[in-house]
Scaffold this active site. Structure first.
Site, short mmCIF file in Angstrom:
data_model
loop_
_atom_site.label_atom_id
_atom_site.label_comp_id
_atom_site.label_asym_id
_atom_site.label_seq_id
_atom_site.Cartn_x
_atom_site.Cartn_y
_atom_site.Cartn_z
N CYS A 72 31.16 44.09 -72.21
CA CYS A 72 31.01 45.11 -71.17
C CYS A 72 29.54 45.55 -71.04
O CYS A 72 28.77 45.50 -72.01
CB CYS A 72 31.84 46.34 -71.49
SG CYS A 72 33.61 46.14 -71.20
N CYS A 100 35.83 51.52 -69.82
CA CYS A 100 37.11 51.18 -70.44
C CYS A 100 37.28 51.97 -71.74
O CYS A 100 36.32 52.58 -72.24
CB CYS A 100 37.19 49.68 -70.69
SG CYS A 100 36.16 49.10 -72.05
N CYS A 148 34.89 51.12 -74.53
CA CYS A 148 33.52 51.61 -74.29
C CYS A 148 33.42 53.11 -74.47
O CYS A 148 32.40 53.62 -74.92
CB CYS A 148 33.01 51.16 -72.92
SG CYS A 148 32.55 49.42 -72.94
N GLU A 199 28.37 48.56 -70.78
CA GLU A 199 28.07 49.72 -71.64
C GLU A 199 27.75 49.26 -73.05
O GLU A 199 26.84 49.79 -73.71
CB GLU A 199 29.28 50.68 -71.69
CG GLU A 199 29.67 51.29 -70.36
CD GLU A 199 30.73 50.47 -69.63
OE1 GLU A 199 30.68 49.22 -69.68
OE2 GLU A 199 31.58 51.09 -68.99
N ASN A 225 27.49 43.41 -67.65
CA ASN A 225 28.55 42.67 -68.31
C ASN A 225 28.18 41.19 -68.40
O ASN A 225 27.50 40.65 -67.52
CB ASN A 225 29.91 42.88 -67.64
CG ASN A 225 29.93 42.64 -66.14
OD1 ASN A 225 28.91 42.81 -65.47
ND2 ASN A 225 31.06 42.26 -65.61
N GLU A 269 30.22 37.77 -69.11
CA GLU A 269 31.54 37.17 -69.32
C GLU A 269 31.42 35.82 -70.04
O GLU A 269 30.31 35.29 -70.24
CB GLU A 269 32.25 37.03 -67.97
CG GLU A 269 32.49 38.39 -67.34
CD GLU A 269 33.31 38.36 -66.06
OE1 GLU A 269 33.50 37.28 -65.46
OE2 GLU A 269 33.77 39.45 -65.66
#
Ligand code: THU
Length: 134
Positions: free
Chosen positions: A54, A87, A90, A56, A43, A45
């Site tokens: 993310c 999530c 994803c 993924e 990830n 940010e």
């Protein structure tokens, strides 16, 4: 080395490079393709929170950039005390390049703890021929 072990080690390696200064929640993901190649990411940010990416999504982007299109399996791991489930967004990303049988492995720092098929976590996904121009 077993493919699954390789997938885990690549995801852990990526997780250790996660950029997560706001949540401190570091995620690593590794995709196994139909050609048996592995693409991993973490990830990333951003101070503007919605700009964060993310793990993924990064791994899938790396797969696409390398010219591959088919996800056989994906492994996700984090530095959290619980397993990390992909999530919703994803799962939809995985659905774009996987199929109902695509394996989703959830791992801790040592081993895979849960194994699912995409169908288990996303029984229905947005998928309509109406948007296809083929
Ligand atoms: N995160 C992922 O990388 N993958 C997921 O499937 C769930 C959440 C990241 C996004 C954010 O950087 C951090 O975890 C906390 O939400």
């Amino acid at each position: 080395m077993e493919k699954l072990e390789k997938l885990l080690s690549k995801a852990l390696e990526a997780k250790d490079n996660a950029y997560a200064p706001y949540s401190q929640y570091c995620v690593g993901a590794a995709v196994l393709t139909s050609k048996d190649n592995i693409y991993a990411s973490c990830n990333v940010e951003n101070i503007s929170f919605p700009c964060g990416i993310c793990a993924e999504a990064g791994a899938i982007s790396a797969m696409i950039a390398a010219g591959e299109r088919k996800i056989k399996a994906i492994l996700v791991t984090s530095n959290g005390s619980d397993l990390v489930y992909p999530c919703g967004a994803c799962l939809q990303r995985i659905a774009e390049f996987g199929d109902k049988k695509t394996k989703i492995y959830l791992a801790d720092a040592k081993e895979v703890r849960q194994t699912y098929c995409l169908k288990d976590l996303l029984p229905y996904n947005f998928n309509t021929k109406d948007l296809s121009h083929e």
